[in-house]
Design a protein around this motif. Sequence first.
Motif, mmCIF file in Angstrom:
data_model
loop_
_atom_site.group_PDB
_atom_site.id
_atom_site.type_symbol
_atom_site.label_atom_id
_atom_site.label_comp_id
_atom_site.label_asym_id
_atom_site.label_seq_id
_atom_site.Cartn_x
_atom_site.Cartn_y
_atom_site.Cartn_z
ATOM 1 N N SER A 66 27.745 94.019 82.199
ATOM 2 C CA SER A 66 27.970 95.272 81.465
ATOM 3 C C SER A 66 29.373 95.317 80.886
ATOM 4 N N ASP A 67 30.344 94.801 81.637
ATOM 5 C CA ASP A 67 31.716 94.783 81.148
ATOM 6 C C ASP A 67 31.901 93.784 80.016
ATOM 7 N N PRO A 105 26.028 97.216 78.347
ATOM 8 C CA PRO A 105 25.562 97.834 79.588
ATOM 9 C C PRO A 105 24.145 97.372 79.919
ATOM 10 N N ARG A 107 20.957 97.097 83.277
ATOM 11 C CA ARG A 107 20.474 97.455 84.606
ATOM 12 C C ARG A 107 19.470 96.390 85.046
ATOM 13 N N ARG A 150 35.217 102.846 85.077
ATOM 14 C CA ARG A 150 33.747 102.696 85.035
ATOM 15 C C ARG A 150 33.218 102.240 86.388
#
Length: 326
Positions: free
Chosen positions: A31-32, A36, A38, A326
Amino acid sequence: MQSLPPPLPPRSPPPLWKRSSSLEEFEAVMSDLLRPCRVRGQARRGYRTEILHQRVNGLGLTAVRLGAPASVRVAPDRAISLLQIPVGGTFLARSGRRGEESFRSGLEAQVVDAPTGLDLDFSQDSRMLIVDLSAPQIAALACGPLPSGSLSLATPEGAQLWRLAQYLLTELESGVLVGDSPLALGLEQSLTGAIARALKAHMPAAVRSQDTRSQSDRMLLRAEAFMASHLDQVIDPAAIAQAVGISVRSLHRLMRDKRGTTPLAALKEMRLQRVRAEIEAGLCPPNGITDLALRFGFNHLGAFATDFRRRFGAPPSELSRRHAQR
């Protein structure tokens, strides 16, 4: 007695693999670095991935090795275009626009356009090189917009791209490839050229024959590509014009007529965008903004902070803090 030359400055150590033992860590790193995401539908403990990211001059390269199957949902909310080249294993991709597609090592690569959300299913032996491309780099490929979806690696041009991806992945993994080295510059140019040839070979013949861009459009793309690949070097309009093969006056007229700006203003905009991208990618710690600004030619730090805030609505320090939280 003749004095000895000063010692060479120490080279920065090569980046290390970021090893994760759970899918939560895998989520956070990816994500970084890119978008992003999941992870879903898989056991979230006892997992092992290895991720390495490095900027090679103006090009972002991410190497990923997975130790178990993974299902990943990728969000569409970051303006970045990706080329995902499987060097080992397979993965499936599903999107609302294209349905399900399969990508196998040596046969297909995936082009991911900026607004695309995806569901990805990776095999246990997946090993992949991800190339992130900026808008100027995409334009420099001389292929028009990137066509989202599958890119064939079965053509001679695609096979050449796949072999180069294998080599780059090996160099990244070994720590030999350093982003500011002459070798890295040559490899960056080779990679963008290989991507351009593979994309052109993938297009239908009728499309390939309909290149209607004028000579001035081609020169503009070359100028912007030269600037994009030299953001951390000292260049001026004379160097840009020489790279394109036109006079400085013609370069100014070209930028004014086509972009409504000047070469130096366009160069500053690219550098501001690059600094922002580095911060958002987590490549700049909160106390490293000064070094980052100096690296990309902003020698007057007060003016840099003002320009950055005016362009993006917040100072770079605040953007860095947001990312760190974050």
